[in-house]
Design an enzyme around this catalytic site. Structure first.
Site, PDB file in Angstrom:
ATOM      1  N   ASP A  11       0.800  -1.221   0.000  1.00 30.29           N
ATOM      2  CA  ASP A  11       0.000   0.000   0.000  1.00 30.29           C
ATOM      3  C   ASP A  11       0.834   1.274   0.000  1.00 30.29           C
ATOM      4  O   ASP A  11       0.420   2.282  -0.573  1.00 30.29           O
ATOM      5  CB  ASP A  11      -0.956  -0.004   1.192  1.00 30.29           C
ATOM      6  CG  ASP A  11      -2.067  -1.034   1.034  1.00 30.29           C
ATOM      7  OD1 ASP A  11      -2.424  -1.337  -0.121  1.00 30.29           O
ATOM      8  OD2 ASP A  11      -2.572  -1.542   2.044  1.00 30.29           O
TER       9      ASP A  11
ATOM     10  N   TYR B  85      -9.761  -1.158   2.988  1.00 29.83           N
ATOM     11  CA  TYR B  85      -9.161  -1.229   4.326  1.00 29.83           C
ATOM     12  C   TYR B  85      -8.841   0.152   4.876  1.00 29.83           C
ATOM     13  O   TYR B  85      -8.564   1.093   4.122  1.00 29.83           O
ATOM     14  CB  TYR B  85      -7.865  -2.041   4.299  1.00 29.83           C
ATOM     15  CG  TYR B  85      -7.990  -3.422   4.905  1.00 29.83           C
ATOM     16  CD1 TYR B  85      -8.278  -3.593   6.252  1.00 29.83           C
ATOM     17  CD2 TYR B  85      -7.807  -4.561   4.130  1.00 29.83           C
ATOM     18  CE1 TYR B  85      -8.386  -4.856   6.816  1.00 29.83           C
ATOM     19  CE2 TYR B  85      -7.911  -5.834   4.677  1.00 29.83           C
ATOM     20  CZ  TYR B  85      -8.200  -5.971   6.027  1.00 29.83           C
ATOM     21  OH  TYR B  85      -8.308  -7.218   6.574  1.00 29.83           O
TER      22      TYR B  85
END
Length: 696
Positions: A332, A416
């Site tokens: 990420d 998320y």
């Protein structure tokens, strides 16, 4: 890495003056971003469109910056440091990816290099939205969706994922899109949980051609087989938003009130620099596109502790072995960036108490300044009892409550959320905490499988790992440190240890760079030491110990692309010799990467790390075996790494914290009974005799 050197004309531009007033560690200002982008743009014909992936501070070399910081603290003469900017960019609609370094002080492009075709830049917000649009407007995709016979008005959603790597026709820069739909019975609800409605259609988008180049059909059984889309059997929705719940009515308010305000002090340095001071702690707070929060020049009571601290990397590898899920491994920070994904934090929601917010300036893909408000919140919180002792003979209690300073940022990565916080306390300790929440990534399924859990009818949440790497550039009373580990071992039975209860602590010195692991059975604990500074009480080196929680390392095997790419995910600790520019444990560019340029490669140089300038990478994580309770939104999973002083002070450094009292705390007394444990005293008489008396 480079395949083409571009000429470097020294062209001035309108923007920042040659006199740079920013502190060397301050994030870029809006005008600095504009000036740097203009200098890069001046290398090309006027109509050339560039797509900017990163425009960020090029931090000064450590050899220059350390004397600057010491002079700053000691009131000495500070050396001159030129202001530089790092930029990576594409020539739009091509695979020509470049790196450039801009010297703002001299108003010149110092380097501009085209990288090889196997290196891909991160995604950005505008690109992801474009990929969504390309996928959903593609005629072939629409034809596949039509086979599902969805109700009229149904909204289909595309979640673009970085394509990943498997070594099979993956050289182009691509996105793998996973399709969902909103609740067809309530299509106007834009906040509908579309992860409860995964579809079996997965378009692949080429970012250079800006088109769908393949449509994958997803397996939904126990093997690799797929089937043509069938009329969709629509399950009930599974919403997480409060308006869809029957909320509890018996929860009474709990307010965090600081009538005199906060105990910390934030000093603005120029437009973007911030110094934070609290309870003997001092540090600078930076913020950038990739790492988000960065702490610099961390000191306690004017003593050096850490030079630089930031989350270096993270990876979320998934367990499904079937195409195309076998490529799902989200980096990420490298694939997108903690800075660009940071939330605008809300007063009274994300942080409580007396809050101070920090905002940032990043950039758009066009290279324009992009103000981001409230990306960091700073607040204090009660952390329970700090220390306490009750003299059971008198009933007198000495008690101090612990207070923490929290520096927090929250990022949203599609489904998320990660709540990331540095937490400092009054005993010279620091913790780095990650809370994982949000919505698990889902996919359609017909049956239960061993690599995931059905969390809603027809919805599979695949097991996955969250592995983080925290980069620590230590300066424990100076920049020449060493790393050791200690273990507790039983003494052999002997005349000295006849009952077999003795044990001792054995120390092992780490002399070369490498990867190391914790050993719970022997309480293996890693410490960063400075042997040139000794504790005045016991003569031992001043140290900080690392308390890293054990976790399952990368499960994918050593020959897998997951393992090769996530260079940090196979050890609890990596230690390397410091080199400028080595910041990212998974490598500089993780998008469809192959590995070989991250911390595992650096550590393999087997360089001396004894009593020198070293860097420690601390890995921590969790194995997320999914459960029904993780859906439709996941309760926070909390993991943290702690750094605690060892022989750094001459006594408990929190002894001077004012004691806890009712006058300050204003707690509500429910019972007046006091616990008083009975005891016996032995008193020495006039003639030396000893007699005992009960203190009941």
């Amino acid at each position: 890495m480079s395949t083409e050197q571009v000429s470097l004309p020294l062209r001035p531009t309108v923007g920042v003056a040659n006199r740079i007033s920013s502190h060397p560690l301050s994030p870029l200002t809006a005008s600095e971003i504009t000036s740097a982008v203009q200098l890069v743009q001046s290398l090309y014909p006027r109509n050339t469109s560039l797509q900017y992936k990163a425009v960020t501070l090029e931090e000064p070399k450590k050899a220059v910056l350390v004397p600057y910081l010491e002079a700053e603290h000691n009131g000495g003469r500070k050396p001159s440091i030129e202001r530089r900017v790092f930029i990576c960019y594409y020539i739009r609609n091509t695979d020509k990816f470049h790196e450039a370094v801009i010297n703002l002080t001299r108003q010149r492009v110092e380097s501009n290099v085209r990288l090889s075709q196997g290196i891909h830049g991160p995604g950005d917000a505008e690109e992801i939205l474009l990929v969504e649009k390309i996928a959903l407007e593609d005629e072939g995709v629409r034809n596949e969706i039509a086979k599902l016979k969805l109700p009229e008005g149904t909204a289909v959603i595309s979640d673009p994922w970085i394509y990943g790597s498997d070594g099979i026709n993956d050289e182009k820069r691509m996105y793998q899109c996973f399709l969902y739909m909103r609740d067809p019975n309530n299509p106007s609800n834009l906040d509908s949980n579309h992860y409860a409605f995964p579809l079996t259609i997965s378009p692949v988008v080429d970012t250079v051609k800006s088109k769908v180049i393949r449509i994958d059909l997803l397996p939904t059984g126990s093997d690799h087989s797929t089937k043509e889309p069938q009329p969709f059997q629509i399950p009930s929705p599974n919403e997480y938003s409060p308006e869809h719940q029957s909320l509890r009515t018996d929860l009474k308010p709990l307010n965090v009130i600081q009538p005199e305000g906060a105990s910390f002090k934030v000093t603005e340095v120029g437009e973007t620099g911030r110094i934070l001071e609290w309870q003997k702690w001092f540090f600078r707070v930076g913020f950038n596109q990739r790492e988000g929060m960065v702490l610099y020049d961390v000191r306690y009571d004017s003593r050096n502790v850490f030079y630089r601290m930031a989350l270096s990397d993270m990876v979320i590898p998934y367990a499904d072995p079937r195409h195309p899920f076998h490529k799902k491994a989200a980096f990420d920070l490298g694939d997108a960036g903690a800075g660009v994904m940071a939330n605008n934090l809300k007063l009274g929601c994300d942080c409580l108490g007396s809050i101070h917010y920090l905002s940032a300036v990043l950039h758009t893909e066009k290279g324009e300044p992009w103000p981001m408000d409230n990306v960091v919140c700073i607040h204090e919180q009660d952390a329970g009892i700090g220390w306490k002792h009750t003299n059971y003979r008198t009933g007198t209690a000495a008690i101090v409550r612990s207070r923490e300073l929290v520096v927090q940022s929250i990022i949203t990565v599609a489904n998320y959320e990660y709540v990331m916080a540095f937490r400092f306390n009054q005993a010279g300790e620091m913790k780095y905490e990650v809370r994982a929440t949000g919505i698990v990534s889902t996919q359609p399924t017909d049956i239960e499988v061993p690599w995931g859990t059905i969390v809603h009818p027809g919805v599979l949440a695949v097991h996955h790992q969250h592995i983080f790497s925290l980069r620590i550039d230590p300066a424990i009373d100076g920049h020449h440190n060493r790393l050791i580990y200690e273990e507790a071992h039983p003494m052999p039975r002997s005349d000295f240890n006849p009952h077999g209860v003795g044990y001792s602590v054995v120390q092992t010195l780490i002399e070369q760079s490498g990867g190391f692991d914790v050993d719970i059975d022997h309480n293996r604990t890693f410490k960063i030491q400075n042997t040139t500074v000794r504790n005045p009480i016991n003569g031992k080196p001043v140290s900080y110990k690392i308390q890293a929680p054990p976790f399952q390392k990368m499960v994918a095997d050593a020959d897998s692309f997951h393992h090769k790419r996530a260079e940090f995910a196979d050890h609890n600790i990596y230690v390397t010799r410091y080199r400028d520019g080595e910041l990212y444990a998974g490598g500089k560019y993780t998008n469809q990467s192959r590995g070989g340029d991250g911390v595992r490669a650096w550590a393999s140089r087997r360089e001396n790390v004894l009593d020198t300038d070293l860097v420690v990478y601390v890995q921590f994580g969790l194995q997320h075996v999914t459960r029904v309770e993780d859906f439709p939104v996941m309760p926070c999973e909390i993991i943290e790494v702690a750094f605690k002083p060892v022989n750094f002070f001459d006594k408990n450094p929190a002894l001077d914290v004012p004691p806890s009292s009712q006058k300050i705390n204003q707690s509500t007394l429910l019972s007046s009974e006091q616990h008083h444990q009975p005891s016996v005293e032995a008193n020495v008489g006039e003639k030396g005799e000893v007699c005992c008396a009960s203190k009941l």
